[in-house]
Design an enzyme around this catalytic site. Structure first.
Site, PDB file in Angstrom:
ATOM      1  N   GLU A 109      -1.643 -82.830 -27.938  1.00  0.00           N
ATOM      2  CA  GLU A 109      -1.827 -82.313 -26.581  1.00  0.00           C
ATOM      3  C   GLU A 109      -0.651 -82.596 -25.668  1.00  0.00           C
ATOM      4  OE1 GLU A 109      -4.175 -83.651 -28.439  1.00  0.00           O
ATOM      5  OE2 GLU A 109      -5.801 -82.191 -28.431  1.00  0.00           O
ATOM      6  N   HIS A 156     -17.530 -85.113 -24.667  1.00  0.00           N
ATOM      7  CA  HIS A 156     -17.263 -83.669 -24.660  1.00  0.00           C
ATOM      8  C   HIS A 156     -17.913 -82.938 -23.501  1.00  0.00           C
ATOM      9  CE1 HIS A 156     -15.398 -84.080 -28.539  1.00  0.00           C
ATOM     10  NE2 HIS A 156     -15.342 -82.783 -28.745  1.00  0.00           N
TER      11      HIS A 156
HETATM   12  C1  LIG Z   1      -7.893 -84.887 -28.927  1.00  0.00           C
HETATM   13  C2  LIG Z   1      -8.745 -83.796 -29.457  1.00  0.00           C
HETATM   14  N1  LIG Z   1      -8.259 -82.544 -29.563  1.00  0.00           N
HETATM   15  C3  LIG Z   1      -9.013 -81.550 -30.057  1.00  0.00           C
HETATM   16  C4  LIG Z   1     -10.324 -81.789 -30.452  1.00  0.00           C
HETATM   17  C5  LIG Z   1     -11.182 -80.649 -31.039  1.00  0.00           C
HETATM   18  N2  LIG Z   1     -11.363 -80.883 -32.482  1.00  0.00           N
HETATM   19  C6  LIG Z   1     -12.470 -81.514 -32.941  1.00  0.00           C
HETATM   20  S1  LIG Z   1     -12.368 -81.780 -34.604  1.00  0.00           S
HETATM   21  C7  LIG Z   1     -10.857 -81.046 -34.699  1.00  0.00           C
HETATM   22  C8  LIG Z   1     -10.148 -80.961 -36.017  1.00  0.00           C
HETATM   23  C9  LIG Z   1      -9.822 -82.320 -36.550  1.00  0.00           C
HETATM   24  O1  LIG Z   1      -9.389 -82.184 -37.875  1.00  0.00           O
HETATM   25  P1  LIG Z   1      -9.217 -83.446 -38.803  1.00  0.00           P
HETATM   26  O2  LIG Z   1      -8.624 -84.573 -38.015  1.00  0.00           O
HETATM   27  O3  LIG Z   1      -8.488 -83.019 -40.021  1.00  0.00           O
HETATM   28  O4  LIG Z   1     -10.702 -83.881 -39.181  1.00  0.00           O
HETATM   29  P2  LIG Z   1     -11.768 -83.009 -39.952  1.00  0.00           P
HETATM   30  O5  LIG Z   1     -12.566 -82.276 -38.926  1.00  0.00           O
HETATM   31  O6  LIG Z   1     -11.039 -82.093 -40.887  1.00  0.00           O
HETATM   32  O7  LIG Z   1     -12.627 -83.989 -40.702  1.00  0.00           O
HETATM   33  C10 LIG Z   1     -10.440 -80.592 -33.457  1.00  0.00           C
HETATM   34  C11 LIG Z   1      -9.166 -79.867 -33.195  1.00  0.00           C
HETATM   35  C12 LIG Z   1     -10.811 -83.106 -30.302  1.00  0.00           C
HETATM   36  N3  LIG Z   1     -12.083 -83.424 -30.619  1.00  0.00           N
HETATM   37  N4  LIG Z   1     -10.005 -84.087 -29.828  1.00  0.00           N
END
Ligand SMILES: Cc1ncc(C[n+]2csc(CCOP(=O)(O)OP(=O)(O)O)c2C)c(N)n1
Ligand SMILES: Cc1ncc(C[n+]2csc(CCOP(=O)(O)OP(=O)(O)O)c2C)c(N)n1
Ligand SMILES: [Mg+2]
Ligand SMILES: [Mg+2]
Lengths: 334, 325, 334, 325
Positions: free
Chosen positions: C67, C136
């Site tokens: 971000e 959230h």
């Molecule tokens: C700081 C932040 N940015 C964006 C989000 C929205 N978001 C939730 S899960 C996710 C993907 C995360 O992917 P990863 O770290 O690979 O974990 P996975 O869901 O694949 O287990 C995003 C972009 C968030 N929760 N927190």
């Protein structure tokens, strides 16, 4: 820190903070400090000077430039049973740690249904007035006080500087202590009051009948000076030091307003959506019919603080402004 | 050991470093005299980095830096007078006296400050590089920052983004071994900074920042690479800060002996000796350069002294942009 | 986006946002979009769905989870002459980019003496009400409106969703557009008004004589519903949609209060030090003698938003609360 | 290829994975039925990671994770009923129904969530490890996170701090190749994740997350290393998310074929085949495990269904800690 009853010591606000920190390090083994340049360098404002030598690297931990990680480290250590005191050099850099402060520290206890209290202390310098320009002059303590779950305190006196840390440790909540940069060299007497410092109540720093000047932090001294000049003009001003911006002690200033029927709030922070608006709104909600004049506020002008001295001064509340507005409020409504 | 320059270029490099040194020394005096206020971070000892790198840049290239940017501003060609007037808080300063020492900006010369938040210039530089790419300018963005900034999350995010998007940026880390009072090995688990760039598949090199000729050579090579390959690169320049971090620093964290030793390896002494040894410069030439630098600083100070103050009524001006889109 | 004069299209708030974005992408070659999952994924709220296919990877740029860096990338690109539209999925994650937003985007123009305007648009979803719990569900748009140098807008209608982006691009300042999560599925008519959308004035969404309900964002619909119920009780409420939280258009709500003499502010954000306090304080300062009753506010309860539906509802302003408080304000002061 | 387990241990691992799979599948149904609301991120396909790693931990060890943490909570021994009640928003839930799916906490079992900010659990884990060190507990902190988090600045800051301070933490990256719809190579300039740890001088290894026995073996080795050497370590577990990112995801970013292929390599299928092939388990054994898992989930659902709602008057409770220091 023990000032024997009766005896007084003259010292600076900086020394009072150091004494307060040193005394909890001496008496509470679970207390330790994390921050940038608090050890070898001696602290960017010299508050922690000498503590590394006295308490060692385990308890006085110099951190890399990683505000988010070392604030998070404080949160986790607090969960693990320690009592971390994290120093963020200045509020200007705390924005880098705001996710940890708001989404984790302030939230965990409530979100976990009471399982995970976060007994973390964060200290940071705040304020303008030293010509350090736009990125180093923020006064965001009022802004931070919007966040539920935090306790926000603003020591303005030698006694509060020395005593508020211990008082904060009596709670198991995240507490942020905002130290105004312009107060570090303030000289004053440390009294036994320090032992009784709390982080729950505002204080009446000067009693008066005609108008309530409500403020906190370094602006307290501008208000006290203004009150003196006002008395010369026959206006008897009461000066309230909020001391705690969250949770706000409204009883103290409401009682004052019920007595004086006029209130002027002085806050160095930006005017809109600041703590001055909150104080004014609480008076509106709870003492509307007691008011002889609309509540007024004198705040920081809504610009990034400029470097040039005359422009910086123009951006901050000045004693003369307070005097003339307060005088006119009393005259008009008189 | 870097190759010898022509007499002309050698004198030019030395002159540039002397201008900066002379400017910084004067700033220290003016600070004690109360003419300059706020935070003041001087560049003494590190002149070889800014001067060396600037040689590789064109007028269409962009520059971003930190609060320790006087040297970069001078080497970029921003008139000393407009910088000095800024430090005096005068209207004639490059930022109307609003920015002061930590915030030198000169849009015309594509000098984007002057950022007082450690690491804050890195995402900005990524954006300038993205902008250069999208506007179709074949420009290179150079971002100067200290080694302390490498511990910040913004360093990590910015390096990855620059490399992932193959942006034309050169990241110049001025490794002076201390972040305020924190020595490198007390802030980084891995003190070999170049290693870190492999996390981002970014070309990275290290150079002796005390050898301005070496810095220039490396910078030319990397700037060409960035401009032609349209990929970012990282350059560590190993240098040292001769003065305190800022004017408030008691320097408890390092010994006088350590400082002395580094001073003997300084970029100005080094080049002076080499040029003289190679008979490319006489003592008279050297004194002439010093006089010129001094005269320029004198003129800048006089200009600043006679400058005016911004009208208080203009306090809120430029909070929002004046010209519409 | 062109709704031929007269003609109307029914669509969702989400579609209106997409049309607004698409129309500027079509007409302004310097506009491009950066954000997490705006391309391949189609946008976490599907606002950008289809834009990658239509405009390609250069203009619809998926960003990693960084971000701070990609907001900074927007700032730099804006300085370089582009018109970036940066999407931060939700305000909850924007805290990670706050240093870039406050210390750079909001500050550069003023600090550089007018040399470096930052014509950057940031879009983010905000608000609670979907049971996504404490981390959230923030409503921080009022909090952001404390920051000088930013423009903060909160489209609440289909026309504003479609038209505010173009209006924002008419300025060369950092503008943050807050889209309330609960509005994405709102159905409504896109009218020619969208073409005339501005980001400078508040709007009177319902005219009334007895009390001013001042609100913004998704709470607008709670206030409109409350106004209907109030009229059934013989109370004629005026409903003001602030639309722009910074710079605040005070003329519109002050004019309303001078007519109704009573004001109730409804804000989903946390109560203390929020935009509701600011609106109340402005009324105090400029219309005190017009008031027949103290200004009141109904805001979010000051806790992290809980997951359980009944608890989340209890933490947010509800129509019944608005109706009963407004009714009692009118009755008492009547 | 990992070594074969004893029949008992093999059945135990399989049972644990089946319990999680069964729980998650039921959650999906309950979500469609409107019993569970908000965001729901399921762990199907990744069970081998949580189950494998948990085998290496002791009751005094701490755990931190993300919003995709049901599996970790179950494998840690948090009663399914208290998790399911939490998803129902009931007072009997581990967080009184305040946290929901993304915020499972169980202080007694040292399970610290349940963080819905990507990367947010990393600084917290560093702190838990620092706390373990300072309180003199010989505990290890395990932090689970997705590969998407590695682009966040908090990853960089946390790895450096953990290594610099030699903290007892094991960082387990669940690399399922996607962060929502963003494939690894579209978010990382360097897709070899283990490489990145050299920036922090941290021991780092990679394991097939679909082989629970391999995960267990690696985890035991690294947890011992962390506990004894008092240094942090990093483990990448390569795995795959069988279901959508959350219940709102149309999965435009990957093909059905890709998902199918990974499903055939799933951790449950894999262990089942090996145990059967080695005659360590019969089909009857398998069905018995499935029945048991189903029965446990049934019981958890019944418990949640009959749970109560927190009193609205308690909304502000626990905003501040109740017991004084
Ligand atoms: C700081 C932040 N940015 C964006 C989000 C929205 N978001 C939730 S899960 C996710 C993907 C995360 O992917 P990863 O770290 O690979 O974990 P996975 O869901 O694949 O287990 C995003 C972009 C968030 N929760 N927190
Ligand atoms: C985010 C942030 N944290 C802390 C500071 C205070 N500070 C100013 S300069 C500095 C040291 C930076 O060291 P380095 O990056 O090595 O640059 P140098 O000063 O050595 O040139 C610190 C800690 C700051 N300005 N910004
Ligand atoms: Mg340095
Ligand atoms: Mg992933």
């Amino acid at each position: 820190m023990s000032a024997l009853p009766g005896t007084v010591h003259t010292m600076t606000y900086r020394e009072a903070l150091r004494q307060g920190l040193r005394s909890v390090l001496l008496t509470q083994p679970d207390v330790f400090v994390i921050g940038e340049d608090i050890g070898k360098y001696g602290g960017c404002f010299a508050v922690t000077k000498g503590l590394l030598e006295e308490f060692g690297e385990q308890r006085i931990r110099d951190a890399p430039l990683s505000e988010s990680a070392f604030v998070g480290a404080g949160i986790g250590a607090a969960l693990a049973g320690m009592r971390p005191v994290v120093e963020i050099m200045t509020v200007n850099f705390s924005l880098l740690a705001l996710d940890q402060i708001l989404n984790t520290a302030a939230t965990l206890s409530h979100m976990s249904g009471g399982q995970c209290a976060v007994p973390l202390i964060i200290r940071m310098a705040t304020g303008a007035g030293r010509q350090v320009a736009a990125q180093h002059s923020h006064s965001l303590e009022g802004w931070y006080s919007h966040i539920p779950g935090l306790r926000i305190v603003t020591p303005a006196t030698i006694d509060d500087a020395a005593g508020m840390l211990r008082a904060a440790l009596a709670f198991r909540d995240p507490v942020i202590i905002f130290e105004h940069m312009n107060l570090y060299n303030l000289q004053g007497e440390l009294t036994a009051e320090a032992e009784r410092a709390d982080i729950e109540r505002a204080a009446v720093r000067r009693a008066g009948r005609d108008i309530s000047l409500i403020t906190y932090g370094a602006s307290l001294y501008k208000c006290l000076a203004a009150a003196e000049r006002l008395s010369a003009r026959g206006v008897d001003a009461e000066v309230i030091d909020l001391r705690v911006l969250r949770p706000l002690d409204e009883q103290t200033f409401l009682a004052s307003v019920r007595k004086t029927h006029r209130a002027l709030i002085v806050d160095e922070g930006w005017r809109s959506v600041g703590v001055a608006a909150e104080v004014g709104m609480r008076i509106m909600e709870q003492a509307f019919y007691e008011l002889d004049a609309p509540v007024e506020r004198i705040c920081g002008v809504e610009v990034p603080i400029p470097y040039a001295k005359h422009m910086e001064e123009a951006a901050l509340p000045q004693i003369e402004q307070i005097v003339s507005l307060a005088a006119s409020m009393v005259k008009h409504a008189g | 050991m870097s190759a010898l320059p022509t007499r002309e270029h050698g004198l030019h490099l030395l002159a540039e470093m002397l201008r900066i040194r002379c400017f910084e020394d004067r700033c220290a005096e003016l600070y004690s005299a109360g003419k300059i206020r706020g935070f003041l971070h001087l560049y003494n000892g590190e002149e070889g980095v800014a001067v060396g790198v600037m040689q590789a840049l064109r007028s269409e290239d962009d520059i971003a830096g930190t609060y320790r940017e006087h040297g970069h501003a001078i080497a970029r060609g921003i008139p000393m007078r407009s910088i000095m007037a800024e430090l005096y808080g005068k209207l004639e300063g490059c930022c109307r006296g609003r920015g002061g020492s930590m915030h030198i900006f000169d849009r015309e010369r594509r000098f984007y400050g002057g950022n007082a938040i450690v690491g804050g210039c890195l995402p900005l530089a990524v954006g300038l590089a993205l902008g250069a790419r999208l506007t179709g300018r074949n420009a290179v963005v150079v971002c100067f920052f200290g080694e302390g900034a490498m511990a910040e999350g913004e360093f990590h995010e910015s390096m990855n983004l620059a490399s992932l998007w193959r942006l034309p940026a050169l990241f110049v880390c001025e490794n002076n071994y201390y972040a305020m009072g924190t020595a490198l090995d007390r802030s980084e688990a891995e003190t070999n900074l170049v290693t870190k760039l492999s996390s981002y598949r970014m070309r990275a090199e290290s150079v002796d920042g005390m050898d301005v000729l070496a810095v220039e050579a490396r910078a030319r090579e990397l700037v060409d690479y960035v401009r032609n390959e349209r990929s970012p690169a990282f350059l560590e320049a190993r240098t040292y800060r001769f003065r305190a971090h800022s004017m408030y620093d008691p320097q408890l964290y390092r010994s006088k002996a350590e400082v002395k030793e580094w001073e003997s390896k300084g970029p100005i002494i080094g080049l002076t000796q080499r040029l003289k040894a190679a008979n490319l410069m006489s003592e008279a030439d050297f004194l002439q350069l010093q006089r010129a630098a001094n005269a320029e600083v004198d003129e800048a100070v006089a200009f600043a002294e006679h400058g005016s103050l911004e009208r208080v009524e203009d306090l809120t001006r430029f909070l929002y942009a004046e010209q519409p889109a």
